[in-house]
Design a protein around this motif. Structure first.
Motif, PDB file in Angstrom:
ATOM      1  N   THR A   1      -0.022  10.320  -4.064  1.00  0.00           N
ATOM      2  CA  THR A   1       0.061  11.753  -3.772  1.00  0.00           C
ATOM      3  C   THR A   1      -0.423  11.939  -2.339  1.00  0.00           C
ATOM      4  O   THR A   1      -0.743  10.963  -1.649  1.00  0.00           O
ATOM      5  CB  THR A   1      -0.813  12.589  -4.734  1.00  0.00           C
ATOM      6  N   ASN A   2      -0.538  13.179  -1.900  1.00  0.00           N
ATOM      7  CA  ASN A   2      -1.065  13.441  -0.563  1.00  0.00           C
ATOM      8  C   ASN A   2      -2.518  13.017  -0.428  1.00  0.00           C
ATOM      9  O   ASN A   2      -2.994  12.784   0.697  1.00  0.00           O
ATOM     10  CB  ASN A   2      -0.944  14.924  -0.230  1.00  0.00           C
ATOM     11  N   ASP A   3      -3.228  12.905  -1.561  1.00  0.00           N
ATOM     12  CA  ASP A   3      -4.663  12.612  -1.520  1.00  0.00           C
ATOM     13  C   ASP A   3      -5.043  11.281  -2.149  1.00  0.00           C
ATOM     14  O   ASP A   3      -6.218  10.928  -2.172  1.00  0.00           O
ATOM     15  CB  ASP A   3      -5.446  13.732  -2.242  1.00  0.00           C
TER      16      ASP A   3
ATOM     17  N   THR B   1      -4.202   7.094  -2.343  1.00  0.00           N
ATOM     18  CA  THR B   1      -3.535   5.893  -1.843  1.00  0.00           C
ATOM     19  C   THR B   1      -3.885   4.710  -2.741  1.00  0.00           C
ATOM     20  O   THR B   1      -5.049   4.521  -3.099  1.00  0.00           O
ATOM     21  CB  THR B   1      -3.956   5.586  -0.400  1.00  0.00           C
TER      22      THR B   1
ATOM     23  N   ASP C   1      -7.832   4.941  -3.381  1.00  0.00           N
ATOM     24  CA  ASP C   1      -8.626   5.730  -2.446  1.00  0.00           C
ATOM     25  C   ASP C   1      -8.241   7.206  -2.627  1.00  0.00           C
ATOM     26  O   ASP C   1      -7.091   7.591  -2.373  1.00  0.00           O
ATOM     27  CB  ASP C   1      -8.332   5.269  -1.016  1.00  0.00           C
TER      28      ASP C   1
ATOM     29  N   THR D   1      -3.530   0.463  -3.134  1.00  0.00           N
ATOM     30  CA  THR D   1      -3.219  -0.798  -2.455  1.00  0.00           C
ATOM     31  C   THR D   1      -3.345  -1.935  -3.458  1.00  0.00           C
ATOM     32  O   THR D   1      -4.366  -2.057  -4.152  1.00  0.00           O
ATOM     33  CB  THR D   1      -4.168  -1.049  -1.273  1.00  0.00           C
TER      34      THR D   1
ATOM     35  N   SER E   1       0.861  -1.172   0.000  1.00  0.00           N
ATOM     36  CA  SER E   1       0.000   0.000   0.000  1.00  0.00           C
ATOM     37  C   SER E   1       0.900   1.224   0.000  1.00  0.00           C
ATOM     38  O   SER E   1       1.856   1.298   0.791  1.00  0.00           O
ATOM     39  CB  SER E   1      -0.916   0.010   1.226  1.00  0.00           C
ATOM     40  N   THR E   2       0.614   2.183  -0.898  1.00  0.00           N
ATOM     41  CA  THR E   2       1.483   3.343  -1.031  1.00  0.00           C
ATOM     42  C   THR E   2       0.686   4.603  -1.313  1.00  0.00           C
ATOM     43  O   THR E   2      -0.413   4.532  -1.888  1.00  0.00           O
ATOM     44  CB  THR E   2       2.508   3.126  -2.173  1.00  0.00           C
ATOM     45  N   ASP E   3       1.217   5.737  -0.914  1.00  0.00           N
ATOM     46  CA  ASP E   3       0.614   7.036  -1.210  1.00  0.00           C
ATOM     47  C   ASP E   3       1.165   7.543  -2.530  1.00  0.00           C
ATOM     48  O   ASP E   3       2.364   7.868  -2.632  1.00  0.00           O
ATOM     49  CB  ASP E   3       0.924   8.040  -0.096  1.00  0.00           C
TER      50      ASP E   3
ATOM     51  N   GLN F   1      -9.078  11.227  -1.877  1.00  0.00           N
ATOM     52  CA  GLN F   1      -9.742  12.274  -1.103  1.00  0.00           C
ATOM     53  C   GLN F   1      -9.906  13.491  -2.001  1.00  0.00           C
ATOM     54  O   GLN F   1      -8.957  14.216  -2.275  1.00  0.00           O
ATOM     55  CB  GLN F   1      -8.941  12.624   0.143  1.00  0.00           C
TER      56      GLN F   1
END
Length: 301
Positions: free
Chosen positions: A136-138, A140, A180, A142, A132-134, A182
């Motif tokens: 960007t800041n918004d 994610t 995911d 997986t 699981s990795t980001d 945001q």
């Protein structure tokens, strides 16, 4: 430390060790009700590493078995038909990287207890892992995969395929991808895709789910889920209902306090059959669409 979960009710039979001929908790049923032990494991941790050993919930997918951790009252076709619920084995997690959280483990197939499935040439032995990795800041992402012999899920006979197909499949692959996003302070978007491929029976399943959640205020959240699920063999949802399933679900979560959530929803399912379909999936095989609704109360303490 260690953890053990027990469960009673109509959902218990879906979380038992049904991936083997006689599961360790499948003999406690009483009609549609039953008991299950979906988790029983030891866990060791040091620094950024942790290791589970025993029986535990899967990492695969976006929706989970435990009701309080899902937005909707009902489940997607993809979650129910193309994903394992539990595993027995060993799973390691590494959280020390700035780039991602990593998972790697070995299990005795899908939905088995401590006695692996052994019938028609399959036994249950597969990889479970991913990351699981980001992005960007918004955003994610997986990725979780399973590869190998899934056990009962690999067995053509137990899974409903014609007995003329050679049993003993030992090459199967599945993955789930979850993005995911945001969008802003109030809106959250989730895109999930599952793939299951079983080489022995030349079988594939593909599902794509989309979720959109809008936080109205501290008490109310609205949600929508739209799903496409391809059952190309007509063996997973309803036997001989070969085609594409679609589902649109609209729901609300009302949280008057931290310990109570009320989850009403309405749902529309419809089915697009292909030329080989000989059955319809809804209303005892007479309809290709259905409307439904439901709600529940969850109290946590």
């Amino acid at each position: 430390g260690f953890r053990a979960d027990m469960m009673y009710g109509t959902d218990a039979q879906k979380t038992q060790a049904f991936g083997q001929p006689t599961g360790w908790d499948t003999e406690w049923d009483n009609g549609v009700y039953g008991w299950a032990i979906p988790q029983a494991y030891l866990e060791l941790a040091r620094g950024d590493f942790s290791v589970k050993a025993g029986h535990f919930y899967t990492l695969v997918g976006y929706e989970v078995v435990t009701a309080p951790d899902n937005f909707f009252y009902s489940h997607a076709f993809t979650m129910f038909n193309s994903e394992p619920f539990t595993h027995t084995g060993v799973l390691a997690t590494y959280t020390g990287s700035d780039l991602a959280e990593f998972y790697a483990g070995y299990t005795l197939g899908w939905d088995t207890g401590f006695d692996r499935y052994s019938q028609n040439g399959t036994s249950g032995s597969n990889w479970l892992g991913g990351f699981s990795t980001d992005l960007t800041n918004d955003i994610t992402m997986t990725y979780i995969s399973t590869f190998g012999d899934f056990g009962r899920r690999n067995d053509p006979v137990a899974s409903g395929y014609p007995t003329a197909i050679t049993a003993g499949a030992d090459l199967a692959y599945s993955h789930s991808l979850v993005f995911d996003v945001q969008l802003n302070n109030c809106m959250n978007y989730v895109l999930q895709s599952d793939l299951v491929s079983i080489d022995e029976v030349d079988h594939e399943q593909v599902g794509i789910n989309q979720y959109l959640f809008y936080t109205i205020n501290d008490c109310w959240t609205a949600g929508a889920r739209f799903e496409w699920f391809d059952d190309e063999d007509g063996q997973r949802v309803v036997t001989n209902a070969v085609g594409d399933y679609y589902a649109l679900t609209l729901g609300l979560n009302y949280r008057p306090n931290a310990n109570l959530v009320i989850r009403p929803e309405i749902r529309w399912d419809w089915f697009d059959d292909d030329a080989t379909a000989t059955a319809l999936p809804f209303d005892n095989g007479t309809e290709d669409e259905q409307f439904s609704g439901g709600f529940d109360f969850i109290v946590t303490f």
